[in-house]
Design a protein around this motif. Structure first.
Motif, PDB file in Angstrom:
ATOM      1  N   PRO A 175       0.811  -1.229   0.000  1.00  0.00           N
ATOM      2  CA  PRO A 175       0.000   0.000   0.000  1.00  0.00           C
ATOM      3  C   PRO A 175       0.838   1.270   0.000  1.00  0.00           C
ATOM      4  O   PRO A 175       0.472   2.258  -0.642  1.00  0.00           O
ATOM      5  CB  PRO A 175      -0.823  -0.131   1.288  1.00  0.00           C
ATOM      6  CG  PRO A 175      -0.920  -1.596   1.527  1.00  0.00           C
ATOM      7  CD  PRO A 175       0.400  -2.136   1.089  1.00  0.00           C
TER       8      PRO A 175
ATOM      9  N   TRP B 145       1.932   1.785  -3.464  1.00  0.00           N
ATOM     10  CA  TRP B 145       0.839   2.308  -4.285  1.00  0.00           C
ATOM     11  C   TRP B 145       0.713   3.811  -4.104  1.00  0.00           C
ATOM     12  O   TRP B 145       0.549   4.553  -5.084  1.00  0.00           O
ATOM     13  CB  TRP B 145      -0.482   1.640  -3.907  1.00  0.00           C
ATOM     14  CG  TRP B 145      -0.539   0.160  -4.082  1.00  0.00           C
ATOM     15  CD1 TRP B 145       0.278  -0.607  -4.870  1.00  0.00           C
ATOM     16  CD2 TRP B 145      -1.441  -0.747  -3.444  1.00  0.00           C
ATOM     17  NE1 TRP B 145      -0.058  -1.929  -4.770  1.00  0.00           N
ATOM     18  CE2 TRP B 145      -1.111  -2.052  -3.904  1.00  0.00           C
ATOM     19  CE3 TRP B 145      -2.482  -0.598  -2.530  1.00  0.00           C
ATOM     20  CZ2 TRP B 145      -1.807  -3.179  -3.477  1.00  0.00           C
ATOM     21  CZ3 TRP B 145      -3.175  -1.714  -2.105  1.00  0.00           C
ATOM     22  CH2 TRP B 145      -2.846  -2.990  -2.581  1.00  0.00           C
TER      23      TRP B 145
ATOM     24  N   TYR C  74      -4.955   0.691  -7.917  1.00  0.00           N
ATOM     25  CA  TYR C  74      -4.212   0.409  -6.686  1.00  0.00           C
ATOM     26  C   TYR C  74      -3.519   1.669  -6.162  1.00  0.00           C
ATOM     27  O   TYR C  74      -3.484   1.929  -4.958  1.00  0.00           O
ATOM     28  CB  TYR C  74      -3.172  -0.677  -6.940  1.00  0.00           C
ATOM     29  CG  TYR C  74      -3.740  -2.079  -6.973  1.00  0.00           C
ATOM     30  CD1 TYR C  74      -4.443  -2.591  -5.889  1.00  0.00           C
ATOM     31  CD2 TYR C  74      -3.556  -2.895  -8.088  1.00  0.00           C
ATOM     32  CE1 TYR C  74      -4.960  -3.870  -5.918  1.00  0.00           C
ATOM     33  CE2 TYR C  74      -4.072  -4.183  -8.128  1.00  0.00           C
ATOM     34  CZ  TYR C  74      -4.775  -4.668  -7.040  1.00  0.00           C
ATOM     35  OH  TYR C  74      -5.287  -5.933  -7.067  1.00  0.00           O
TER      36      TYR C  74
ATOM     37  N   GLY D  81      -3.895   3.476  -2.473  1.00  0.00           N
ATOM     38  CA  GLY D  81      -2.773   3.823  -1.616  1.00  0.00           C
ATOM     39  C   GLY D  81      -2.782   5.295  -1.243  1.00  0.00           C
ATOM     40  O   GLY D  81      -2.469   5.664  -0.101  1.00  0.00           O
TER      41      GLY D  81
ATOM     42  N   LEU E  91      -0.173   4.833   6.533  1.00  0.00           N
ATOM     43  CA  LEU E  91       0.710   3.731   6.126  1.00  0.00           C
ATOM     44  C   LEU E  91       1.998   3.732   6.937  1.00  0.00           C
ATOM     45  O   LEU E  91       2.480   4.764   7.361  1.00  0.00           O
ATOM     46  CB  LEU E  91       1.012   3.854   4.629  1.00  0.00           C
ATOM     47  CG  LEU E  91      -0.217   3.763   3.724  1.00  0.00           C
ATOM     48  CD1 LEU E  91       0.149   4.043   2.284  1.00  0.00           C
ATOM     49  CD2 LEU E  91      -0.865   2.378   3.844  1.00  0.00           C
TER      50      LEU E  91
END
Length: 355
Positions: free
Chosen positions: A245, A248, A344, A348, A355
């Motif tokens: 992620p 991304w 994707y 993200g 994150l």
């Protein structure tokens, strides 16, 4: 004041030197690590620390409760304490304060007798070792500091250990260098402000190395502004990742930067974990902070900012060497990647602050 620096790009060399420093300690040993694993690398270092503690030295270990979860078992923690080592686990889960669990201690710092300090991206685990992890070990950078600046690192460790999470040295620069936390009492985003000042003052080059490239709008604006005024802006990040992620989110920002002639490279041989910023020929930063929201706004970090010509020259050589093993991302190829990859990236981007 003179500071002497030694750069490490191989974990085996770094860990061996750390053990040698610990063996020569006569007063105290202070270790902070986001990940401290009870594997081949960690046990070797911890065994030496327990020996020193049994000899009467003041030995302290500060690990992140989440980062070392599952890799530093309870039995070993009992052994460390039984040997006289003082051990703290930062921000353990608490139902009374659930939100603090999101703020992690991401520092990697070893200080011996207040005279020698190690700072950088290497955690204490086998993933940093060619000997134990093989050719796919993580690519990382760490610096050893001898001199007055090591005393400042010692003071930073002491303050954090005692619970003063926002303490900052009064003497900001020792010789040609300084170590800065990302959060202080006077500035909640000191590291980000320092980076913005560095980017704004660049006249020739900005070379950035980071595994997690998720800059906020202000930092992207500075990178684009520098490129527009003719500065050579290069971003070196990783193709192999331990956080899809985060990758991304990084890739969602490529198009905007490529449009303004910022050059982006992805290192291909192994996971790139270094955190380095080089501005012109005069200034370099190396430390624990990634170029993302978590490092700049949430976690606790430490970064060495240095004008030392010898250190900066070595870091530039490492950058050029890594660039030879990276693929450059081109604007045309990026625009033709396909719908699903773009989807994707968009996901993200939505998650970028967590994150």
């Amino acid at each position: 004041m003179t500071n002497v620096f030694r750069l490490f790009g191989e974990g085996d060399d770094l860990y061996a030197e750390m053990v040698r420093s610990i063996r020569t300690a006569t007063q105290r040993i202070s270790l902070a690590s986001y990940i401290l694993a009870a594997d081949e690398v960690g046990t070797d270092l911890l065994d030496e620390m327990m020996k020193k503690s049994r000899q009467g030295l003041d030995v302290r270990i500060h690990v992140d409760a989440l980062g070392s979860s599952g890799v530093l078992p309870r039995q070993l923690r009992h052994q460390l304490r039984a040997a006289g080592i003082r051990l703290q686990r930062f921000h353990r889960w608490s139902w009374r304060q659930p939100m603090r669990y999101n703020r992690r201690d991401h520092r990697k710092l070893l200080v011996v007798d207040g005279k020698t300090a190690y700072l950088g991206g290497f955690n204490i685990h086998r993933q940093g070792s060619r000997r134990f992890y093989g050719p796919k070990r993580w690519r990382d950078m760490h610096v050893c500091i001898h001199g007055a600046l090591a005393s400042e690192a010692d003071a930073l460790f002491n303050a954090f250990w005692s619970g003063d999470l926002q303490w900052n040295p009064d003497s900001h620069t020792v010789g040609d260098s300084r170590i800065i936390p990302n959060t202080t009492r006077s500035c909640r985003t000191q590291l980000r402000c320092t980076i913005i000042d560095q980017l704004a003052g660049a006249s020739e080059s900005i070379w950035l190395v980071t595994p997690y490239f998720v800059p906020d709008r202000g930092l992207r604006k500075q990178l684009i502004s520098a490129s527009r005024r003719g500065v050579d802006v290069r971003i070196l990040t990783t193709q192999k990742t331990d956080s899809a992620p985060a990758q991304w989110a990084a890739r969602a920002m490529y198009a905007e930067l490529l449009e303004h002639d910022v050059r982006i490279f992805e290192y291909t041989p192994r996971l790139l974990h270094s955190k380095v910023l080089l501005v012109d020929d005069a200034l370099a930063s190396i430390g624990t902070a990634n170029f993302d929201y978590r490092s700049l706004f949430i976690n606790y970090e430490l970064t060495l900012v240095s004008g030392n010509r010898a250190l900066n020259g070595l870091l530039r050589e490492e950058f050029v060497s890594d660039l030879r093993e990276a693929n450059e991302i081109t604007d045309r190829a990026w625009k033709n990647r396909g719908f699903m990859k773009g989807a994707y990236d968009a996901l993200g981007l939505l998650l970028r602050k967590w994150l």
